[in-house]
Design an enzyme around this catalytic site. Sequence first.
Site, short mmCIF file in Angstrom:
data_model
loop_
_atom_site.label_atom_id
_atom_site.label_comp_id
_atom_site.label_asym_id
_atom_site.label_seq_id
_atom_site.Cartn_x
_atom_site.Cartn_y
_atom_site.Cartn_z
N THR A 29 37.80 52.10 48.21
CA THR A 29 37.78 53.22 46.84
C THR A 29 36.40 53.52 47.06
O THR A 29 36.26 55.41 46.79
CB THR A 29 36.77 52.59 45.73
OG1 THR A 29 37.36 50.70 45.36
CG2 THR A 29 36.37 52.60 44.16
N ASN A 72 50.14 48.20 46.61
CA ASN A 72 49.36 47.19 46.52
C ASN A 72 50.22 46.16 46.10
O ASN A 72 49.63 45.45 45.99
CB ASN A 72 48.09 47.39 46.16
CG ASN A 72 47.35 47.93 45.14
OD1 ASN A 72 48.17 49.57 44.17
ND2 ASN A 72 46.64 47.20 43.55
N GLN A 120 46.79 49.45 51.67
CA GLN A 120 47.99 48.96 52.29
C GLN A 120 48.91 48.60 53.19
O GLN A 120 49.32 47.99 53.87
CB GLN A 120 49.21 48.34 50.95
CG GLN A 120 48.11 47.48 49.60
CD GLN A 120 46.95 46.31 49.88
OE1 GLN A 120 48.12 45.53 50.14
NE2 GLN A 120 45.88 46.40 49.50
N HIS A 171 38.51 45.52 55.25
CA HIS A 171 38.22 44.01 54.77
C HIS A 171 40.09 43.93 54.01
O HIS A 171 40.73 42.55 54.21
CB HIS A 171 37.99 43.45 53.53
CG HIS A 171 38.26 44.34 52.04
ND1 HIS A 171 38.48 43.36 50.94
CD2 HIS A 171 38.39 45.49 52.06
CE1 HIS A 171 38.63 44.43 50.02
NE2 HIS A 171 38.30 45.64 49.93
N CYS A 179 41.21 43.90 41.68
CA CYS A 179 40.36 44.45 40.50
C CYS A 179 40.45 44.58 39.14
O CYS A 179 39.93 44.58 38.15
CB CYS A 179 39.67 46.30 40.96
SG CYS A 179 40.90 46.32 42.42
C1 LIG Z 1 46.06 51.09 47.99
C2 LIG Z 1 44.42 50.35 48.15
N1 LIG Z 1 43.33 51.32 47.81
C3 LIG Z 1 42.40 51.41 47.09
C4 LIG Z 1 41.67 50.10 47.31
C5 LIG Z 1 40.21 49.61 47.32
O1 LIG Z 1 39.86 49.10 48.94
P1 LIG Z 1 37.90 48.54 48.55
O2 LIG Z 1 38.37 47.38 47.80
O3 LIG Z 1 37.82 48.96 50.08
O4 LIG Z 1 37.40 49.00 47.44
C6 LIG Z 1 42.28 48.53 47.45
C7 LIG Z 1 41.75 47.25 47.50
O5 LIG Z 1 42.57 46.56 46.91
C8 LIG Z 1 44.00 48.91 47.73
O6 LIG Z 1 44.67 47.80 47.15
#
Ligand SMILES: Cc1ncc(COP(=O)(O)O)c(C=O)c1O
Length: 382
Positions: free
Chosen positions: A70, A149, A178, A200, A322
Amino acid sequence: MIYFDNSATTRPHEDVLEAFLKVNRDFFGNPSSLHNFGGKAEQLITKAREQIAELAGVKPAEIIFTSGGTEGNNLAIKGAAFQYKGRGNHIISTEIEHSSVKNAIKQLEKIGFRVTWLSVNSDGIVDPEAVRNAITDETILVSIIHVNNEIGTIQPIEKISQILKNYPKIIYHVDHVQGIGKVPLDLYRAAVDLCTFSAHKFHGLKGNGFLFKRNGIRLEPLFAGGNQEQKWRSGTENTGGIVAMAKALRLAQTNLQNNVDSILQIRNFLLEELKKIDDIVVHTPAKAAPHIINFTALGLKGEVLVHALEDAGCIVSTTSACSSKEKTPSSTLLAMGASEEAALGAIRVSLSYENTMGEARQFIEALKKTLDQLNTVVRRNK
Ligand SMILES: Cc1ncc(COP(=O)(O)O)c(C=O)c1O
């Protein structure tokens, strides 16, 4: 428990946990401190940066450590938009981005940036020609997700870069969160300027990630502070998490082919079995990332099936973690032309190299049983 929600997050590898603990126990000094104890922490970060750069096929100075995907996406998009606003105010992205890209760009829209949201075809793929057609004299940034994702479709990152080569002033950002460890991306060959990673998602820890920033690209920093990370990202570094991330990336990248082969075997089995079950519609196209399968059991809401499967010992999700609590239809599936019912019923199974064929067989049995039970209740209530 069968854990099939690896696109939401993965189980931290034991070596990763050990590395995190060791660094925090023995090298907890502040990497910016003057004393040698802090210097040791700084050395660990330098070494991790070199390892990560080598595994990503780039230079150490091109790695900015962040708190995850993010933050990486926000830094790339807003940092580039603020830095290059003198060149223009137009941004190009797609309708199937992760919320950390979509909402970062929407914030920019509110303060005067103009955005073209590219649509996708029924396989969830953007036409590179649509990128070419959207470019104007004002375009400063193109931001495209590599592996989606929710459904696992892979965007033509290199084909788009061929087009962008004719526009050297446009910054090209790719969300590779991803894709890493599953779908290779050569950052230099694809001429990517900025690329986001999150630990993660590859058996590292939550709260760690990195942004690749090609040499020469500038960003307006989002955090004002102590000027860490070559001034691009202020804030005391999470030394343990960074060292652990280097370890996780090594495990993911050095075994990539074996990992992908074993994930593909499971995926192909699951797809074959899902197709045999009545009223299941598979949304993931045949040509997609190896680790994501998205389907709908018609007549059932996704959240109902997620909870029932958990009761049967299987962890899956509806959309991205999320967005899953919003209970809205998957915007990615709607963009692909799926019906509202299908988009509300979507289930995502996402795999990791830790999963086994035995788990896949058990999952299919649990799914069939769960569907029988739920459909009986639905019929009774009609
Ligand atoms: C394609 C994609 N971008 C960004 C993120 C955000 O990553 P983070 O959970 O490390 O903030 C995710 C998390 O699900 C994701 O799948």
